[in-house]
Design an enzyme around this catalytic site. Structure first.
Site, short mmCIF file in Angstrom:
data_model
loop_
_atom_site.label_atom_id
_atom_site.label_comp_id
_atom_site.label_asym_id
_atom_site.label_seq_id
_atom_site.Cartn_x
_atom_site.Cartn_y
_atom_site.Cartn_z
N HIS A 1 48.03 42.40 49.27
CA HIS A 1 47.47 42.76 47.95
C HIS A 1 45.96 42.99 48.04
CE1 HIS A 1 47.69 42.33 43.37
NE2 HIS A 1 46.40 42.53 43.63
N HIS B 1 43.10 46.22 46.79
CA HIS B 1 42.90 47.55 46.17
C HIS B 1 41.93 48.33 47.06
CE1 HIS B 1 44.90 46.31 42.42
NE2 HIS B 1 44.48 45.13 42.79
N HIS C 1 51.33 43.94 39.12
CA HIS C 1 50.48 42.84 38.67
C HIS C 1 51.13 42.20 37.45
CE1 HIS C 1 47.43 44.81 41.11
NE2 HIS C 1 46.59 43.84 40.88
N GLU D 1 48.65 37.46 35.83
CA GLU D 1 47.23 37.29 36.12
C GLU D 1 46.51 37.14 34.77
OE1 GLU D 1 45.18 40.82 37.56
OE2 GLU D 1 43.52 39.67 38.43
N ASP E 1 42.39 40.88 47.17
CA ASP E 1 42.34 41.67 45.92
C ASP E 1 41.25 42.75 45.93
OD1 ASP E 1 43.50 42.30 43.50
OD2 ASP E 1 42.70 40.59 42.40
N ASP E 2 40.01 42.40 45.70
CA ASP E 2 38.88 43.35 45.72
C ASP E 2 37.71 42.62 46.39
OD1 ASP E 2 39.89 45.58 43.70
OD2 ASP E 2 40.29 43.65 42.75
N1 ADE Z 1 42.52 47.10 39.80
C1 ADE Z 1 41.64 46.78 40.77
N2 ADE Z 1 41.57 45.46 40.93
C2 ADE Z 1 42.47 44.91 40.06
C3 ADE Z 1 42.89 43.59 39.76
N3 ADE Z 1 42.38 42.55 40.41
N4 ADE Z 1 43.81 43.41 38.80
C4 ADE Z 1 44.30 44.47 38.15
N5 ADE Z 1 43.96 45.72 38.39
C5 ADE Z 1 43.04 45.95 39.35
ZN ZN Z 2 45.01 43.21 42.21
#
Ligand code: ADE
Ligand code: ZN
Length: 329
Positions: free
Chosen positions: A8, A10, A188, A191, A269-270
């Site tokens: 997971h 992005h 997703h 969350e 995630d990011d």
């Molecule tokens: N798009 C990019 N990062 C995200 C995240 N953590 N949750 C949902 N959408 C996203």
């Molecule tokens: Zn995500």
């Protein structure tokens, strides 16, 4: 080093500030003001604001070569941390906003995956995602592109974006369309919405995994259902702490989910937005949860079992993991 696998992340959200600056210069673009704080990191103050900053930084990724470089540089950094497999999630909607076709978007990413595999032996696959707050019509268009322009390294479909404002059921047509073509799906859920959002997701969408899914801890019957369906959770503790879902590691449900028997994996995630990396996620699990080498190897095993990958590749990854586990043990 413990072999790691990440399900997971992005792709547009993996580009650190220095790469975004390089791409902006290459594309002769001026970046919006106040994108970076005084510490040089991305500046955002709550989740929906983060999504807007994400849109702004993604706007510098304009060509297949840009996508190749973002992918390659991310996978190179993962390889340095002992990662053997990554599924990157990409957003053709962001590429389209910058004038790029679906085919060019995929081609650039695939070049990055192949170059990183040649250089570092790291394996990669691409999950194409739609964005819930871009609407149902766009989700269907992305689904059509995934099915109409298949690529062997595009092995899954997913959806991110504003979960709280956009429940999953309305996207079932897009998900079903992709699933009918034979591709597995993740979404997703759990969350920014609680158990109701998770229940709706697993009852209306053909998913075998949940992005985050952590708030399933709030409903024990639903947790049993998720476990009995064999659904894997793509847990991203560093992201959840950075966005304020939980105040600290001690309050995060990851340990309880593992104890309850849920299939848990770890992801970043990011990473540059949340001051993390996949290596840091494993390290933090060691520090804060007391996860020893065997427990961390079990996390990687869960990820490889749930990976959206062909069986020969899954078997190869498992062998790599087993060989490393034998050396460690
Ligand atoms: N798009 C990019 N990062 C995200 C995240 N953590 N949750 C949902 N959408 C996203
Ligand atoms: Zn995500």
């Amino acid at each position: 080093m413990i072999p790691k696998a990440e399900l997971h992340v992005h792709l547009e959200g993996t580009a650190p500030p220095n790469l975004v600056r390089r791409l902006a210069a290459r594309n002769k673009m001026t970046l919006p003001e106040r994108l970076f704080g005084e510490d040089g990191r991305y500046l955002w103050d709550h989740f929906l604001h983060f999504l807007k900053v994400y849109d702004a930084t993604s706007s510098v990724i304009r060509t297949p070569e840009d996508y190749r470089d973002v992918t390659y540089e991310y996978l190179a950094s993962c390889a340095e941390e002992g990662v053997i497999y990554v599924e990157v999630s990409s957003s053709p909607d962001h590429a389209a906003a910058n004038g790029m076709s679906y085919g060019d978007h995929v081609e650039g990413i695939v070049a990055g995956i192949e170059d990183a595999r040649d250089q570092f032996g790291i394996e990669g696959r691409l999950i194409v995602t739609c964005v819930r707050h871009f609407g149902v019509e766009r989700s269907m268009e992305v689904a059509r592109q995934v099915v109409d322009e298949p690529h062997p390294l595009v092995t899954g479909f997913g959806m991110g974006g504003d979960e709280a404002g956009h429940p999953p059921g309305q996207f079932s047509r897009a998900f079903q369309y992709v699933a009918d073509s034979g591709l597995p799906c993740t979404v997703h859920a759990g969350e920014w919405a609680g158990p109701d959002g998770i229940r709706e997701a697993i009852e209306t969408l053909p998913v075998t995994r949940l992005g985050h899914g952590i708030r399933v801890i709030e409903d024990r019957a639903l947790l049993s259902e998720v476990i009995s369906r064999g659904i894997t959770l793509e847990v991203c503790p560093g992201s959840n702490l950075a966005t304020g879902i939980y105040p600290d590691y001690a309050s995060h449900p990851v340990a309880d989910l593992i104890a309850a028997g849920a299939k848990v994996t770890l992801s970043s995630d990011d990473p540059p937005y949340f001051a993390t990396s996949i290596g840091k996620e494993y390290d933090d699990a060691g520090t804060h949860l007391g996860m020893d080498a065997d427990a961390q190897i079990a996390i990687t095993r869960n990820a490889i079992e749930a990976a959206f990958v062909d069986e020969p590749t899954r078997a190869k990854l498992m062998t790599r993991l087993d060989d490393a586990a034998n050396e460690t043990g």
